[in-house]
Design an enzyme around this catalytic site. Structure first.
Site, PDB file in Angstrom:
ATOM      1  N   LYS A 148       0.815  -1.221   0.000  1.00 50.47           N
ATOM      2  CA  LYS A 148       0.000   0.000   0.000  1.00 50.47           C
ATOM      3  C   LYS A 148       0.847   1.270   0.000  1.00 50.47           C
ATOM      4  O   LYS A 148       0.439   2.297  -0.544  1.00 50.47           O
ATOM      5  CB  LYS A 148      -0.944  -0.006   1.205  1.00 50.47           C
ATOM      6  CG  LYS A 148      -1.998  -1.101   1.191  1.00 50.47           C
ATOM      7  CD  LYS A 148      -2.992  -0.907   0.061  1.00 50.47           C
ATOM      8  CE  LYS A 148      -4.135  -1.906   0.136  1.00 50.47           C
ATOM      9  NZ  LYS A 148      -5.113  -1.721  -0.955  1.00 50.47           N
ATOM     10  N   SER A 158       1.804  -9.770  -0.737  1.00 53.04           N
ATOM     11  CA  SER A 158       1.474  -8.345  -0.673  1.00 53.04           C
ATOM     12  C   SER A 158       1.548  -7.739   0.718  1.00 53.04           C
ATOM     13  O   SER A 158       1.592  -6.508   0.849  1.00 53.04           O
ATOM     14  CB  SER A 158       0.076  -8.108  -1.254  1.00 53.04           C
ATOM     15  OG  SER A 158      -0.891  -8.861  -0.535  1.00 53.04           O
ATOM     16  N   GLU A 184     -10.159   5.198   2.685  1.00 57.14           N
ATOM     17  CA  GLU A 184     -10.958   4.067   3.126  1.00 57.14           C
ATOM     18  C   GLU A 184     -10.003   2.921   3.441  1.00 57.14           C
ATOM     19  O   GLU A 184      -8.923   2.834   2.856  1.00 57.14           O
ATOM     20  CB  GLU A 184     -11.942   3.672   2.029  1.00 57.14           C
ATOM     21  CG  GLU A 184     -11.403   2.713   0.962  1.00 57.14           C
ATOM     22  CD  GLU A 184     -10.180   3.210   0.175  1.00 57.14           C
ATOM     23  OE1 GLU A 184      -9.483   2.353  -0.422  1.00 57.14           O
ATOM     24  OE2 GLU A 184      -9.896   4.417   0.155  1.00 57.14           O
TER      25      GLU A 184
END
Length: 390
Positions: free
Chosen positions: A92, A375, A114
């Site tokens: 991210k 990830s 969000e």
């Protein structure tokens, strides 16, 4: 190879998917964001500054790790792209650093975001602290309960975390509330959307910020494998940003692309065309055409839609999308931990679970070479794992 994962059409379309379905009051904000992104992405100084932060702050390039023990057991060669080693613990940060720099360039003083699993919220709070911006993160009440560690991290970083109590109290509802706030605060606020979803230019912009995963991995794999390319490239898919970034590095090759969805949130595998959060894509719907509730043990995949570019890739057959169950995910977390000493996030474990199931079958024949994007790391999931693996 099919010409995909390029710039979308002028209206933000990837084939029949994408577009900009937002209230009229947000059209100017989307247009201004597209113009700002185009200008910044064409500016070598912006790219150089972003690359500097990726290198000295986020810790790029992330490692490529050969999973030697699992490879020997499964009869394949499994290589892990280690986004779990990036600062804040997931991919991210790649997108958020880019968007935060863009927000600052646009004169914005506040970020809203969000989050489901909390990793995007943590990354947003981190970038806001770094660049002196205010941050507000919207998070479903149910996700706040199961991701308490990440909620504390966001508070510690100085962000405001707003519980969302409507609907299923998960990522879909958090996104709704963030978009509502954006409408009312657009003058000083940038909506730092965390996935390749939402209205144009977000699906394209986020993919470009995440493209670094695939580009790095392609060079690393070329140095690791005699063939220069893996047979299969696999990543988990919710909204789909880590998969989009990974696939972008290999879409023009012969490698097969596999996206792994949660069985209870499989928009590509089980959805129908519809509009959700500003774009047309594949969406889980009931018989009346209303958005259906998704379910996944992984908060980051508990989402009833998918990025429009994934819908296009699936429709063209360039990528294949498969599903795994919560039980398979828990087995995958344990097996990766016990065999390789790596505790991955529940989201990433979906990709691992598919490899465990498919290895030695026609889906993934013995001798195959596989690149898997890990990830995120599993620190955030410890409470769930302690309960689920007893």
């Amino acid at each position: 190879m099919t010409m995909v994962m390029r710039e979308p059409t002028a209206g933000g379309r990837f084939g029949e998917y994408g577009g900009r379905y937002v209230p009229e009051s947000l059209i100017p904000a989307c247009l201004a964001l597209e113009e700002a992104f185009r200008d910044a992405w064409a500016d070598p100084a912006f790219r150089q500054e972003l690359d500097g932060y990726r290198r000295t702050y986020a810790g790029r390039p992330t490692a490529l790790t050969a999973a030697r023990n699992l490879s020997a057991e499964l009869g394949i060669t499994l290589l892990l792209k280690r986004e779990d080693l990036a600062h804040t613990g997931s991919h991210k940060i790649n997108n958020v650093l880019g968007q935060a720099l863009l927000a600052r360039r646009m004169g914005k003083t506040r970020l809203i975001a969000e989050t489901g699993a909390g990793q995007h919220g943590v990354a947003t709070a981190t970038a806001a602290a770094l660049f002196g911006l205010r941050a507000t993160v919207y998070m479903g009440e149910r996700d706040i309960e199961r991701q308490a560690l990440n909620v504390f991290r966001m508070h510690l970083l100085g962000a405001e975390v707003v519980p969302v109590t409507s609907g299923s109290r998960t990522l879909k509802d958090a996104t709704n509330e963030a978009m509502r706030n954006w409408v009312s605060a657009v003058e000083d606020t940038h909506f730092c959307l965390g996935s390749v979803a939402g209205p144009h230019p977000y699906p394209w912009m986020v993919r470009e910020f995440q493209r670094v995963i695939g580009e790095e991995a392609r060079g690393q794999v070329a140095a690791e494998l005699s063939a220069g390319l893996p047979d299969v490239v696999v990543a988990c898919v919710g909204g789909g940003s880590n998969a989009a970034g990974t696939f972008a590095g290999f879409v023009d090759t012969t490698a097969r692309l596999v996206g792994v969805e949660a069985a209870g949130g499989a928009a590509v595998s089980g959805g129908e065309p519809g509009v959700l959060h500003g774009s047309r894509s594949l969406v889980l719907q009931d018989r009346h055409g209303q958005v259906a509730e998704a379910h996944s043990i992984a908060a980051g995949l508990d989402y009833p839609g998918v990025g429009p570019e994934h819908a296009q890739l699936g429709g063209l057959g360039r990528a294949r999308y498969v599903t795994v169950t919560d039980d398979e995910v828990l087995v995958a977390v344990r097996r990766l931990a016990e065999r390789e000493g790596i505790i991955c996030a529940l989201e990433s474990a979906h990709a691992v679970a598919w490899v465990l199931r498919a290895a030695g079958t026609p889906e993934l024949p013995t001798g195959s070479t596989v690149l898997l994007t890990l990830s995120g790391r599993g620190d955030k999931d410890m409470v769930q794992l302690m309960e689920g693996l007893r």
